[in-house]
Design a protein around this motif. Structure first.
Motif, short mmCIF file in Angstrom:
data_model
loop_
_atom_site.label_atom_id
_atom_site.label_comp_id
_atom_site.label_asym_id
_atom_site.label_seq_id
_atom_site.Cartn_x
_atom_site.Cartn_y
_atom_site.Cartn_z
N LYS A 1 0.83 -1.21 0.00
CA LYS A 1 0.00 0.00 0.00
C LYS A 1 0.86 1.25 0.00
CE LYS A 1 -4.24 -1.76 2.00
NZ LYS A 1 -5.28 -1.59 3.00
N GLU A 2 1.89 1.25 0.81
CA GLU A 2 2.80 2.39 0.86
C GLU A 2 3.54 2.53 -0.48
OE1 GLU A 2 6.88 3.35 3.17
OE2 GLU A 2 5.18 2.79 4.47
N ALA A 3 3.96 1.40 -1.03
CA ALA A 3 4.65 1.41 -2.33
C ALA A 3 3.71 1.88 -3.44
CB ALA A 3 5.21 0.04 -2.64
N ALA A 4 2.44 1.47 -3.37
CA ALA A 4 1.45 1.89 -4.37
C ALA A 4 1.21 3.39 -4.29
CB ALA A 4 0.14 1.13 -4.18
N GLU A 5 1.17 3.92 -3.07
CA GLU A 5 0.98 5.36 -2.90
C GLU A 5 2.16 6.13 -3.49
OE1 GLU A 5 -0.10 8.60 0.59
OE2 GLU A 5 0.37 6.53 1.15
N TYR A 6 3.37 5.67 -3.20
CA TYR A 6 4.57 6.32 -3.74
C TYR A 6 4.58 6.22 -5.27
CZ TYR A 6 9.37 7.00 -5.20
OH TYR A 6 10.49 7.43 -5.86
N LEU A 7 4.27 5.03 -5.79
CA LEU A 7 4.26 4.83 -7.23
C LEU A 7 3.19 5.69 -7.90
CD1 LEU A 7 5.39 3.41 -9.72
CD2 LEU A 7 3.77 1.55 -9.28
N TYR A 8 2.02 5.80 -7.27
CA TYR A 8 0.96 6.64 -7.82
C TYR A 8 1.46 8.07 -7.97
CZ TYR A 8 -3.29 9.32 -8.34
OH TYR A 8 -4.23 10.19 -8.82
N GLU A 9 2.08 8.60 -6.93
CA GLU A 9 2.59 9.97 -6.98
C GLU A 9 3.66 10.12 -8.06
OE1 GLU A 9 3.84 10.88 -3.01
OE2 GLU A 9 1.80 10.77 -2.22
N LEU A 10 4.54 9.12 -8.16
CA LEU A 10 5.60 9.16 -9.17
C LEU A 10 5.01 9.13 -10.58
CD1 LEU A 10 8.64 9.04 -9.92
CD2 LEU A 10 8.41 6.55 -9.86
N VAL A 11 4.10 8.19 -10.84
CA VAL A 11 3.50 8.06 -12.17
C VAL A 11 2.69 9.31 -12.51
CG1 VAL A 11 1.83 6.76 -13.55
CG2 VAL A 11 3.53 5.55 -12.18
#
Length: 186
Positions: free
Chosen positions: A148-158
């Motif tokens: 979930k934390e990785a998905a949040e970071y990836l969402y912001e990056l993408v």
């Protein structure tokens, strides 16, 4: 005056008449050649415009294609943050590559766009490898680790990388202009 002189005079008059007629035909031929040259030039310009419009339509298609795939990726990442059951299915449905050949990417996207798209897909694939993939094909039933934390970071990056993709056609055309009716060309 003798007959020979009259024959010479008649020959000179006939030669002059034919010379005059050849000269007039040459003038008309030159005029037609110029008109034909201008006509061919206009046809080539129209053919070039048609080709450019066709290429622009293909660029629109590929930009729209890529934008839709990245938006689907962002949606799947948003679902990762919640507790909805669709998140497993959504993450599996997202393509792991842009789906266009290198030649197509080189022809229809700028270098900046190509690099950014590649960065988005590399980051997404890294996320999948760390949190969803058992191997190259099989997925875990649920996310592994701090997904979930990785998905949040990836969402912001993408989302940040996508914001740099303006997909400009001529100057800065917004995506709404890209969504015309165009045919798919693999």
């Amino acid at each position: 005056m003798s007959v020979d002189n009259w024959i010479q005079i008649a020959g000179m008059i006939v030669t002059g008449l034919f010379s005059f007629l050849v000269w007039q035909a040459t003038i008309k031929s030159n005029k037609l050649s110029k008109e034909n040259f201008e006509f061919v030039k206009e046809i080539r310009k129209i053919e070039k415009d048609i080709h450019n419009e066709r290429e622009l339509r293909f660029r629109r298609t590929y930009c729209h294609w890529t934008d839709k795939r990245i938006n689907a990726m962002l949606l799947a990442l948003v679902y990762q943050l919640g507790d909805r059951s669709e998140k497993e299915e959504l993450i599996k449905e997202i393509p792991r590559e842009v789906g266009l050949s290198k030649e197509t990417m080189a022809k229809y996207f700028t270098i900046h766009e190509q690099v950014t798209i590649q960065q988005i897909y590399e980051a997404y694939n890294d996320f999948l490898k760390k949190h969803w993939l058992m191997d190259e094909i099989n997925f875990y039933d649920a996310g592994v680790g701090d997904y979930k934390e990785a998905a949040e970071y990836l969402y912001e990056l993408v989302a940040e990388l996508k914001s740099t993709l303006k997909f400009s056609l001529y100057e800065n055309a917004p995506m709404e202009e890209l969504m015309g009716d165009v045919e798919w060309r693999p």
